[in-house]
Design an enzyme around this catalytic site. Structure first.
Site, PDB file in Angstrom:
ATOM      1  N   LYS A   1       0.832  -1.193   0.000  1.00 48.70           N
ATOM      2  CA  LYS A   1       0.000   0.000   0.000  1.00 48.70           C
ATOM      3  C   LYS A   1       0.870   1.246   0.000  1.00 48.70           C
ATOM      4  O   LYS A   1       2.026   1.120   0.425  1.00 48.70           O
ATOM      5  CB  LYS A   1      -0.951   0.033   1.199  1.00 48.70           C
ATOM      6  CG  LYS A   1      -0.327  -0.271   2.547  1.00 48.70           C
ATOM      7  CD  LYS A   1       0.868   0.504   3.027  1.00 48.70           C
ATOM      8  CE  LYS A   1       0.709   1.978   3.216  1.00 48.70           C
ATOM      9  NZ  LYS A   1       2.014   2.622   3.669  1.00 48.70           N
TER      10      LYS A   1
ATOM     11  N   TYR B   1      -4.384   4.469   6.487  1.00 45.90           N
ATOM     12  CA  TYR B   1      -4.861   3.521   7.499  1.00 45.90           C
ATOM     13  C   TYR B   1      -6.127   3.995   8.168  1.00 45.90           C
ATOM     14  O   TYR B   1      -7.026   3.198   8.460  1.00 45.90           O
ATOM     15  CB  TYR B   1      -3.765   3.240   8.525  1.00 45.90           C
ATOM     16  CG  TYR B   1      -2.679   2.440   7.881  1.00 45.90           C
ATOM     17  CD1 TYR B   1      -2.883   1.102   7.591  1.00 45.90           C
ATOM     18  CD2 TYR B   1      -1.504   3.033   7.484  1.00 45.90           C
ATOM     19  CE1 TYR B   1      -1.917   0.367   6.938  1.00 45.90           C
ATOM     20  CE2 TYR B   1      -0.532   2.305   6.836  1.00 45.90           C
ATOM     21  CZ  TYR B   1      -0.746   0.974   6.564  1.00 45.90           C
ATOM     22  OH  TYR B   1       0.211   0.240   5.911  1.00 45.90           O
TER      23      TYR B   1
HETATM   24  P1  NAD Z   1      12.425   1.865   1.611  1.00 45.67           P
HETATM   25  O1  NAD Z   1      12.877   3.160   1.046  1.00 45.67           O
HETATM   26  O2  NAD Z   1      12.967   1.454   2.934  1.00 45.67           O
HETATM   27  O3  NAD Z   1      12.734   0.680   0.580  1.00 45.67           O
HETATM   28  C1  NAD Z   1      12.469   0.826  -0.794  1.00 45.67           C
HETATM   29  C2  NAD Z   1      13.252  -0.212  -1.572  1.00 45.67           C
HETATM   30  O4  NAD Z   1      13.063   0.059  -2.952  1.00 45.67           O
HETATM   31  C3  NAD Z   1      14.760  -0.152  -1.303  1.00 45.67           C
HETATM   32  O5  NAD Z   1      15.276  -1.456  -1.252  1.00 45.67           O
HETATM   33  C4  NAD Z   1      15.296   0.574  -2.525  1.00 45.67           C
HETATM   34  O6  NAD Z   1      16.637   0.227  -2.833  1.00 45.67           O
HETATM   35  C5  NAD Z   1      14.340   0.077  -3.600  1.00 45.67           C
HETATM   36  N1  NAD Z   1      14.319   0.949  -4.756  1.00 45.67           N
HETATM   37  C6  NAD Z   1      14.388   0.517  -6.026  1.00 45.67           C
HETATM   38  N2  NAD Z   1      14.387   1.547  -6.871  1.00 45.67           N
HETATM   39  C7  NAD Z   1      14.334   2.658  -6.121  1.00 45.67           C
HETATM   40  C8  NAD Z   1      14.319   4.025  -6.441  1.00 45.67           C
HETATM   41  N3  NAD Z   1      14.324   4.465  -7.704  1.00 45.67           N
HETATM   42  N4  NAD Z   1      14.246   4.911  -5.421  1.00 45.67           N
HETATM   43  C9  NAD Z   1      14.187   4.493  -4.145  1.00 45.67           C
HETATM   44  N5  NAD Z   1      14.195   3.181  -3.780  1.00 45.67           N
HETATM   45  C10 NAD Z   1      14.283   2.276  -4.767  1.00 45.67           C
HETATM   46  O7  NAD Z   1      10.848   1.925   1.651  1.00 45.67           O
HETATM   47  P2  NAD Z   1       9.904   0.972   2.506  1.00 45.67           P
HETATM   48  O8  NAD Z   1       9.588   1.632   3.801  1.00 45.67           O
HETATM   49  O9  NAD Z   1      10.445  -0.389   2.516  1.00 45.67           O
HETATM   50  O10 NAD Z   1       8.551   1.030   1.647  1.00 45.67           O
HETATM   51  C11 NAD Z   1       8.357   0.212   0.497  1.00 45.67           C
HETATM   52  C12 NAD Z   1       6.862   0.013   0.283  1.00 45.67           C
HETATM   53  O11 NAD Z   1       6.337  -0.666   1.423  1.00 45.67           O
HETATM   54  C13 NAD Z   1       6.060   1.292   0.154  1.00 45.67           C
HETATM   55  O12 NAD Z   1       5.020   1.087  -0.753  1.00 45.67           O
HETATM   56  C14 NAD Z   1       5.487   1.508   1.543  1.00 45.67           C
HETATM   57  O13 NAD Z   1       4.274   2.241   1.550  1.00 45.67           O
HETATM   58  C15 NAD Z   1       5.259   0.079   1.970  1.00 45.67           C
HETATM   59  N6  NAD Z   1       5.271  -0.092   3.434  1.00 45.67           N
HETATM   60  C16 NAD Z   1       4.248  -0.758   4.000  1.00 45.67           C
HETATM   61  C17 NAD Z   1       4.210  -0.952   5.358  1.00 45.67           C
HETATM   62  C18 NAD Z   1       3.093  -1.720   5.992  1.00 45.67           C
HETATM   63  O14 NAD Z   1       3.019  -1.761   7.211  1.00 45.67           O
HETATM   64  N7  NAD Z   1       2.238  -2.344   5.198  1.00 45.67           N
HETATM   65  C19 NAD Z   1       5.234  -0.447   6.138  1.00 45.67           C
HETATM   66  C20 NAD Z   1       6.291   0.221   5.527  1.00 45.67           C
HETATM   67  C21 NAD Z   1       6.304   0.400   4.161  1.00 45.67           C
END
Ligand code: NAD
Length: 373
Positions: A136, A221
């Site tokens: 999401k 949420y």
């Molecule tokens: P993050 O920035 O920690 O991780 C993103 C990942 O994408 C990294 O591994 C990064 O290297 C990769 N990536 C690939 N191409 C990229 C680019 N061009 N720019 C930036 N990153 C790139 O983010 P996150 O917190 O892991 O979030 C990822 C997804 O998960 C989002 O959609 C977020 O909303 C979702 N999320 C959901 C929950 C939940 O509780 N359901 C919690 C946190 C995040």
């Protein structure tokens, strides 16, 4: 209590509107031949959520296993693979991603990437013949959501959105009790969701990658919980945004946005989303009592009170999985094994996205926006 994003809260969701209830296909209900079967997941994006939360969860699953990783950082992928027993032949990057089509070990692709990449990777995964679990918010726009749904449908593959709170016992119990009429006729719903965002360089603050600010990330949420817990779809929204645009964090996306949701029964939903304060709370007020959760959608430690105040804490029965994430991962696997639709399918993400677009429009135009049925 420490409510910073890393430690507990993050996005939480709530249960799917119109699909409230326990997830279909608990492992015990699977046909004997499928009960012990584990479908293979490829996790795409080894960031805070993909690596920090999802990858370790396969140890808690009954019908899911981690079989592949997709990352732009080969050294990191090799290390994670060694830590979690993923064979080197199943490591992919963003360029050779489409060759997953030739790997029968991969059944499902779990997309844990910035929002701007959700549509592209969902569509590429579906075209490679894989089922998809996408984080999401589903995508940057409702148009993108519709194209993701169409691509999965055309490929005959399932699409589920990562609304983990639909598998979280405290949220499930709150919905069950609201539905059982324990607080009488529901009058209003209130929720505040936010955390203090401190990294000014993060993709979440870049509109082209996030689609928006706190509402897309954490306010979603409150919105999803409002729909799930009332069991109704809103007919109109009214929103107000208050963002200090001189704050370098908020040049492109909103900080604080409040929105009212009007439901057909007359119930009002009042929600607040922010990136500048820690809050994680849900309150349902009925004519005979209240249901309150705080924190409501955290990773762990959610608390629930039912009655006239906070006197009586309710400890929920276990959820459908060992953890909310195992419940979520196994739910999609079980839906595939039984050919059922996930309780939080792509349409659920699309519904939220349409309302989010109306909330942004309402704040911009400073007027009430009626929603299409
Ligand atoms: P993050 O920035 O920690 O991780 C993103 C990942 O994408 C990294 O591994 C990064 O290297 C990769 N990536 C690939 N191409 C990229 C680019 N061009 N720019 C930036 N990153 C790139 O983010 P996150 O917190 O892991 O979030 C990822 C997804 O998960 C989002 O959609 C977020 O909303 C979702 N999320 C959901 C929950 C939940 O509780 N359901 C919690 C946190 C995040």
């Amino acid at each position: 209590m420490d409510w910073n994003r890393r430690n507990i809260m993050l996005s939480g969701g709530a249960l799917a509107a119109g699909a409230i209830g326990l997830p279909a296909g608990a492992a015990g209900a699977l046909p004997a031949a499928a009960a012990g079967r584990k479908l293979g997941y490829a996790v795409v994006g080894l960031g805070g959520y993909g690596l920090g939360i999802i990858v370790p969860q396969f140890a808690n699953c009954r019908n899911s296993k981690l079989v592949a990783l997709v990352s732009g950082d080969a050294a990191k992928a090799r290390k994670v693979a060694a830590d979690y027993g993923v064979p080197e032949r199943n490591l992919y990057d963003y360029r050779n991603f489409d060759s997953i089509r030739d790997n029968p070990e991969i059944d499902i692709v779990y997309i844990c990437l910035p929002v701007s990449m959700h549509a592209e990777y969902t569509i590429r995964a579906a075209r490679a013949g894989k089922h998809v679990l996408c984080e999401k918010p589903m995508a940057l726009s409702s148009a993108e959501c519709a194209s993701m749904i169409a691509a999965c449908r055309q490929a005959g593959r399932k699409l589920m959105i990562g609304y983990r709170c639909h598998f979280e016992p405290t949220n499930l119990e709150a919905v069950r009790r609201a539905r059982a009429g324990e607080i009488g006729k529901l009058r209003y719903f209130r929720s505040e969701h936010g955390f203090t965002f401190n990294n000014p360089n993060a993709w979440r603050l870049k509109k082209a990658m996030s689609g928006g600010g706190s509402l897309m990330d954490i306010g979603i949420y409150a919105l999803n919980a409002a729909r799930t817990m009332t069991g109704e779809e809103p007919v109109a929204v009214y929103a107000q945004e208050t963002t200090d645009r001189s704050d370098p964090r908020f040049r492109e996306v909103e900080d604080l946005i409040g929105f009212q949701l009007e439901f057909p029964s007359g119930v009002v939903g009042s929600c607040m989303s922010m990136y500048s304060a820690n809050q994680n709370h849900i309150l349902l007020v009925g004519d005979k009592g209240r249901i309150e959760m705080e924190p409501a959608t955290a990773y762990r430690g959610n608390r629930l009170w039912v009655g006239s105040g906070r006197g009586e804490e309710v400890v929920p029965a276990p959820g459908p999985g060992a953890t909310q994430w195992a419940g979520q991962l196994d739910h999609l696997a079980q839906c595939i094994l039984q050919d059922k639709e996930p309780i939080v399918a792509g349409e659920e993400g699309l519904r939220d996205m349409r309302i989010i677009e109306a909330i942004y429009r309402s704040a911009r135009e400073q007027k009430r926006i009626a929603l299409q049925a």
